[in-house]
Structure formats: C-alpha cells, structure tokens
Design a protein around this motif. Structure first.
Motif: not given
Length: 343
Positions: A152-156
């Motif tokens: 999710f950090s990479k998605v952001q």
C-alpha cells in the motif's frame, strides 16, 4: 538500491554463516558467505524455494565434482567439463536460479589438487549448506516481509506520480524534461508495484497455512493495481493519439475536467481504504460514473469518418475504462471497510 530490510538481512546472514563456520573450525568459510548472499530472497516462500533448489542442485554438483576429482583429477579441462555438465543438468531440471551457487560448490570442491579425500569434500559442502541455512533462518526470523504495508505504501507513491501526470496530460503544463523524468519514475514504480503484488499473491498461495493472509484484502490490492495500470494506459493513449487530433479548447477542457474528476475519485478511494474518510462524507461516485458514460457517448456520436475523431474515441474509451475500474475498486473497498468494521 536503498538501504532496506533485505540489505540488512543479507549482511546478518553472511555474518551468521561466517560465525558458525568459525565455531565449527571449518575452513574456507568465505564460501558460506557467498552461499548466504545467493540464497537470500525478498519473501519467505521464495527463500524456502531457493533453499530447496539449492540443496538439490548443490548436492548434485558436489557428487559430480567428487566423481570427476576421484577419477580424472582437477585439471582445468576436467573442471570445465564438470561446469558444463552441471549447467546443462540444472537447465534440464529447471533450476536455473541455482546454477551460480552450484558452480561455486563445484569450484570449491575441485580447487585444491591432491585433496581428493571424502572429508575434504564434506567440509566444502558443509560450508555451502551452512550459508544456505543461515540465509533461510535470518529471512524467516528477522524483519519478516510486511507485504500489506509495503504494497500500500508503494500504491501511494505510484498514485502521487500518476496523479501529477494525469492531471497535466491534456493541458500539457509540464516541461518536456520534467515530464519525461516523472514518466520514467512512474514506469519504474509501477513495475515495482507489480512485482510486490506478485510476491504478495505468491505468499498467499504457497504459505497460507504458515502465514495466513486476508484474501479479501488481496482482492482489493489486485484491483488497486489494475486501476493504476488502467491509468497508465490512459497516459499512453493520450501520448499516442490526443495531441495528433487537433482538438479545440472546449474538447481540451472536457477531457481535462473528466480526468480531474476520476483522479479525485481515485484519491478518495485510497483514503477510504485507510479509514481516513468520515462515513458521512460520501464521494459522488454515481454522478462521476454517469458523467463519464455521457462523456463517452458524446465522443462516439461525433463524425467517425474523421481520423481525428477516431483518435479521440480511443482516448475516451481508455478514460471510460479507468472510470469502470474505479467503480469496481469502490465496490471492493466499500465491502472490505464494512467487513473490517463489522457492519
């Protein structure tokens, strides 16, 4: 490469392997460090898979090396033949990832002339196995991968770059050099996101009994990835078709407004997943979806004989597909949030 858990664990696994060899008074402990470096992987399952393949391939390599050493000696020609044989066998057995370390094992065993006794070979082989085992233990016990947080950090991160590119794609406000820089950054981050999802899904499938993961959340993550991939397609078709269509200012404004609405919706859904949106603050997703449908119909009703309109229809279709993927993401995130809150 940035300093992260995998870098730290590689260093720890090498240290552990060398320390064990030192305690056991095993010679040539450097080979244990090499084995640890080759074995460490970004996920627990891949490390286990690598360990299993490494043990099989290295056992085979050690047996071939011992056989050649005993019957033919350790001349450069013999070593070359054994190396070729090991590569061919590993390829046949689909163990390509184990070839490098297996060749290290072969060279470690055959590197000293006149040392053909079994204890010598066992010593070298044990050193390699210690390195492999050290990497697996470290990856399993120290800083285990946090798939959910990392993904999710990479998605952001990807969304931030994607949002900037999409919102300025039609208006063409960014300088060419800065646009190309951010475009390259976006492609790199998107590839890393796809790799992270592959790890996430692989871990769910192969390690479900040991490390259970939330299947519903994985479905949400898959749709997050698919939505960003569709946004990337929108950027691609804008680059390939939009600016060759000789659009009017009204058309530019229409496309710009539509993409702006969808990007805001995308941002809202990510905040919704994080639980940062109040329940009463509902985004007008139905209005945006209807607006995108009307937008597509307007584009399709134009004179399709003109090549410029055909190009715009391609862009409009990509934008509509982006809206469709966002609608699907909205449904999945909504279902996931309700389930998490026990609604």
């Amino acid at each position: 490469m940035i300093f992260g858990p995998r870098v730290l664990k590689t260093g720890i696994s090498v240290t552990l392997a060398l320390f064990i060899c030192s305690l056991a008074n095993l010679e040539y402990s450097v080979f244990a460090g090499v084995a640890a470096i080759f074995t460490i992987q970004p996920s627990i399952y891949r490390t286990w898979k690598q360990v299993r393949e490494q043990i099989q391939a290295n056992t085979l390599g050690a047996m071939l090396a011992l056989f050649a050493l005993y019957f033919f000696g350790s001349s450069p020609l013999v070593i070359g033949v054994v190396v070729i044989s090991v590569i061919v066998i590993c390829l046949k057995l689909k163990m390509e990832a184990s070839i490098s370390l297996t060749l290290v094992t072969v060279l470690a065993i055959m590197s000293a002339p006149g040392q053909e006794d079994f204890l010598y070979v066992l010593n070298r082989f044990a050193v390699i196995m210690i390195g492999i085992a050290s990497a697996f233990i470290v990856n399993l016990l120290i800083l285990p991968p946090k798939y959910k947080e990392n993904f999710f950090s990479k998605v952001q991160t990807v969304f931030e770059t994607m949002s900037l590119l999409l919102r300025t794609a039609v208006s063409d406000e960014l300088t060419e050099s800065y646009y190309q820089e951010k475009r390259k950054e976006f492609r790199t981050d998107l590839q890393q996101l796809e790799d992270l999802y592959e790890l996430f899904d692989e871990e769910r499938e192969k390690m479900a009994k040991i490390n259970p993961l939330n299947v519903r959340e994985i479905v949400v993550f898959k749709q997050m990835l698919k939505t960003i991939q569709q946004a990337a397609d929108v950027l691609k078709v804008i680059e390939e078709h939009y600016f060759q269509s000789r659009t009017t200012m009204a058309e530019d404004q229409l496309f710009d407004d539509q993409i702006e609405q969808l990007t805001k919706w995308h941002e809202y859904l990510l905040l919704k997943y994080e639980g940062k949106i109040k329940l009463k603050d509902r985004f007008e997703d139905d209005r945006v979806t209807r607006g995108t449908r009307v937008f597509l119909i307007q584009m399709m009703e134009r004179d399709s004989e003109k090549i410029e309109n055909q190009r715009l229809n391609v862009v409009a279709s990509a934008v509509y597909e982006y809206a469709f993927q966002l609608q699907r993401l909205d449904q999945l995130v909504g279902s996931y949030v309700k389930k998490a809150e026990g609604v």
